[in-house]
Design a protein around this motif. Structure first.
Motif, PDB file in Angstrom:
ATOM      1  N   VAL A 136      40.935  10.403 -21.870  1.00 17.85           N
ATOM      2  CA  VAL A 136      40.222  10.515 -23.135  1.00 17.85           C
ATOM      3  C   VAL A 136      39.104   9.481 -23.166  1.00 17.85           C
ATOM      4  O   VAL A 136      39.222   8.393 -22.610  1.00 17.85           O
ATOM      5  CB  VAL A 136      41.153  10.304 -24.355  1.00 17.85           C
ATOM      6  N   LEU A 137      37.984   9.861 -23.777  1.00 15.71           N
ATOM      7  CA  LEU A 137      36.848   8.962 -23.941  1.00 15.71           C
ATOM      8  C   LEU A 137      36.385   9.019 -25.386  1.00 15.71           C
ATOM      9  O   LEU A 137      36.065  10.093 -25.905  1.00 15.71           O
ATOM     10  CB  LEU A 137      35.694   9.373 -23.023  1.00 15.71           C
ATOM     11  N   LYS A 138      36.396   7.865 -26.043  1.00 12.44           N
ATOM     12  CA  LYS A 138      35.832   7.718 -27.383  1.00 12.44           C
ATOM     13  C   LYS A 138      34.679   6.724 -27.263  1.00 12.44           C
ATOM     14  O   LYS A 138      34.893   5.517 -27.173  1.00 12.44           O
ATOM     15  CB  LYS A 138      36.875   7.198 -28.376  1.00 12.44           C
ATOM     16  N   GLN A 194      43.510   5.402 -32.155  1.00  8.82           N
ATOM     17  CA  GLN A 194      42.596   5.768 -31.075  1.00  8.82           C
ATOM     18  C   GLN A 194      42.728   4.810 -29.897  1.00  8.82           C
ATOM     19  O   GLN A 194      42.670   5.222 -28.728  1.00  8.82           O
ATOM     20  CB  GLN A 194      41.153   5.762 -31.576  1.00  8.82           C
ATOM     21  N   GLU A 200      45.894   5.681 -28.050  1.00 10.81           N
ATOM     22  CA  GLU A 200      45.734   6.929 -27.309  1.00 10.81           C
ATOM     23  C   GLU A 200      44.976   6.700 -26.004  1.00 10.81           C
ATOM     24  O   GLU A 200      45.350   7.235 -24.950  1.00 10.81           O
ATOM     25  CB  GLU A 200      44.987   7.958 -28.162  1.00 10.81           C
ATOM     26  N   ALA A 201      43.913   5.885 -26.054  1.00 12.36           N
ATOM     27  CA  ALA A 201      43.133   5.613 -24.853  1.00 12.36           C
ATOM     28  C   ALA A 201      43.961   4.884 -23.799  1.00 12.36           C
ATOM     29  O   ALA A 201      43.956   5.247 -22.615  1.00 12.36           O
ATOM     30  CB  ALA A 201      41.892   4.799 -25.202  1.00 12.36           C
ATOM     31  N   THR A 204      46.958   7.246 -22.568  1.00 12.26           N
ATOM     32  CA  THR A 204      46.531   8.380 -21.747  1.00 12.26           C
ATOM     33  C   THR A 204      45.909   7.919 -20.436  1.00 12.26           C
ATOM     34  O   THR A 204      46.315   8.350 -19.348  1.00 12.26           O
ATOM     35  CB  THR A 204      45.523   9.260 -22.505  1.00 12.26           C
ATOM     36  N   ASN A 205      44.923   7.039 -20.530  1.00 11.62           N
ATOM     37  CA  ASN A 205      44.149   6.675 -19.339  1.00 11.62           C
ATOM     38  C   ASN A 205      44.898   5.770 -18.379  1.00 11.62           C
ATOM     39  O   ASN A 205      44.675   5.855 -17.161  1.00 11.62           O
ATOM     40  CB  ASN A 205      42.844   5.995 -19.746  1.00 11.62           C
ATOM     41  N   TYR A 235      32.124   1.353 -24.347  1.00 11.28           N
ATOM     42  CA  TYR A 235      33.072   1.893 -23.356  1.00 11.28           C
ATOM     43  C   TYR A 235      34.222   0.921 -23.097  1.00 11.28           C
ATOM     44  O   TYR A 235      34.847   0.983 -22.049  1.00 11.28           O
ATOM     45  CB  TYR A 235      32.375   2.139 -22.016  1.00 11.28           C
ATOM     46  N   TYR A 264      37.590   2.607 -22.277  1.00 15.61           N
ATOM     47  CA  TYR A 264      37.448   3.555 -21.175  1.00 15.61           C
ATOM     48  C   TYR A 264      37.165   2.815 -19.861  1.00 15.61           C
ATOM     49  O   TYR A 264      37.833   3.045 -18.847  1.00 15.61           O
ATOM     50  CB  TYR A 264      36.327   4.547 -21.484  1.00 15.61           C
ATOM     51  N   SER A 273      40.261   0.669 -18.773  1.00 16.22           N
ATOM     52  CA  SER A 273      41.398   1.480 -18.312  1.00 16.22           C
ATOM     53  C   SER A 273      41.091   2.130 -16.970  1.00 16.22           C
ATOM     54  O   SER A 273      41.971   2.259 -16.113  1.00 16.22           O
ATOM     55  CB  SER A 273      41.774   2.539 -19.350  1.00 16.22           C
TER      56      SER A 273
END
Length: 459
Positions: free
Chosen positions: A318-320, A331, A334-335, A338-339, A376, A379, A382
């Motif tokens: 996931v990327l926010k 959020q 979740e990042a 997931t990552n 980032y 992201y 991770s």
């Protein structure tokens, strides 16, 4: 002609001021010597390896060869106090081999690329009997007077290069050069090509373009640079456009994140090439990699159905793209889950199946892993963690014959990118199929522990 790699490991490490010679310095989980031997052991054009070491450390070399099952290592030879004596030791050991190339390489250059070795061997096969490797001199070179260290002359930098290894020769040529050299009472040597150039001046020496990463561990400061280079180590395959995936036939492939983007392209291409493919994803409602239990059950079901699992690929991420302080905590979780944790869950639960099949595990990073950037933070960090994780477990699992790699694609046209960047010129982006082709080529390769760059220019 047989290609024999001669690994020169006779140094005592005086300049590093270490307890052990620099070839036994540990970086990225292995000694420098082991990393070097890994490269030549895995290279398809290397037929045999000889290691030349200091007599006091032959036992350590033997232990490394046995522990890592370096099947190509046929000779472990005593070296001398000078580098040229180690070369001469290898020449004598192979004096009866009339049809061989000797490819001399410093043990403390553990990042030599397959490309360099390939081009060295190609030059030998093309008719050259002596081959060097060098990189252009980027600094101005000055020649000083020996007495008072004043500048005597400044050579034209455009014609200057810095020598590296490997240096390669036909056995008969390098033997002849040294036989001539030993007749010279003033003989001095810094490298083997220098001996050929001085004592066989009519012999052409081909120069293969080297790489800055092919550095030599010499000083203590080099240990920090070497450690960083291993962290950033990447492979760039040149055959990503290949579409011959016959090796997939009847192989069982599990793809997490397989319902959209790159994952969906992998599923479609693999299925079209007669693989048995099982896609899983959160969007389909069947697997969430944030849950180790969910991942475990998915793999168990596949194994019960097929009796094996050959490949596991995880593309889920996931990327926010927004400032950290604008993100709510859900959020953030979740990042991270997931990552990163998702990556750990997939690895943990895949281990037993891939151990049985001696299979391949493939993850994905991003070009942003090398440096944290604004918007980032989660992201980038991770994805950097994924790279370190892949490099670590590839070494831990090497003894189980499990290959673990990481794809690092350039900007790719996917639904996730569209959500974060909107419409872009697709001619400047990789397609999902480009990256899928690269991913399948990777799992069919013998690479392990690599960050594999996939670039638009390769297609």
């Amino acid at each position: 002609m047989r290609n024999i790699a001669v690994i020169l490991a006779g140094g005592t490490g005086a300049r590093l001021n270490l307890e052990l010679p620099k070839q036994f310095f540990k970086v990225a989980g292995k000694t420098v010597l082991e990393h070097t031997l890994d490269i030549f052991q895995k290279h398809k054009k290397i037929d045999e390896i000889a290691v030349v070491g200091h007599p006091d450390f032959i036992g350590m070399i033997e232990d490394s060869v046995n522990k890592n099952a370096y099947t190509k290592v046929k000779k472990i030879l005593f070296g001398g106090n000078e580098r040229y004596l180690s070369t001469w030791s290898a020449i004598n050991a192979y004096e009866d081999c009339n049809d061989c190339h000797l490819i001399f390489h410093d043990a403390v250059r553990p990042l030599v690329s397959d490309r360099i070795i390939d081009e060295v061997i190609q030059a030998l096969e093309g008719g050259y009997r002596a081959v060097d490797v060098a990189v252009p001199a980027v600094d101005t070179i000055i020649q000083v007077t020996s007495a008072d260290s004043e500048i005597e002359t400044i050579p034209d930098r455009s014609k200057l290069m810095r020598g590296q290894t490997p240096q390669a020769f036909t056995l008969q040529l390098i033997k002849k050069a040294y036989q001539s050299a030993f007749k010279d009472p003033n003989f001095k040597s810094t490298d083997d090509c220098g001996v050929v150039k001085k004592y066989l001046p009519a012999e052409p020496i081909f120069v293969v373009k080297g790489e800055e990463a092919n550095m030599k561990l010499t000083y203590k400061e080099d240990t920090y640079l070497l450690d960083r280079l291993f962290q950033l180590k990447a492979s760039v395959f040149t055959n990503w456009a290949v579409t011959d995936f016959t090796g997939l036939k009847d192989k069982v492939l599990v793809v997490f994140g397989g319902s959209y983007g790159i994952g969906k392209s992998i599923v479609d291409i693999a299925a079209a090439n007669n693989a048995i493919v099982y896609p899983f994803s959160r969007s389909c409602g069947n697997v969430d990699i944030c849950s180790r239990t969910s991942v475990a059950q998915a793999l168990k079901n596949v194994y019960q159905q097929e009796g094996k699992i050959d490949f596991v690929i995880n593309t889920a991420a996931v990327l926010k793209k927004e400032p950290l302080m604008n993100m709510d905590y859900e959020q953030i979780l979740e990042a991270v889950h997931t990552n990163y944790l998702g990556t750990v869950h997939v690895a943990l639960e895949s281990f037993s199946y891939l151990k049985e099949s001696q299979g391949h595990l493939l993850f994905f990073t991003s070009s942003s892993y090398t440096r944290g950037r604004a918007y980032y933070s989660l992201y980038s960090s991770s994805k950097a963690a994924v790279v370190n994780f892949v490099q670590a477990i590839s070494q831990e699992w090497d003894g189980f014959k499990i290959k673990v790699n990481c794809i690092n694609p350039e900007r790719t046209h996917t639904p996730m990118r569209i959500k974060n960047f909107g419409n872009e010129n697709i001619n400047t982006l990789l397609s999902a199929d480009h990256v899928a082709n690269a991913s399948i080529a990777a799992i069919l390769s013998e690479h392990s522990g690599q960050v594999i760059d996939v670039k638009l220019s390769a297609f």
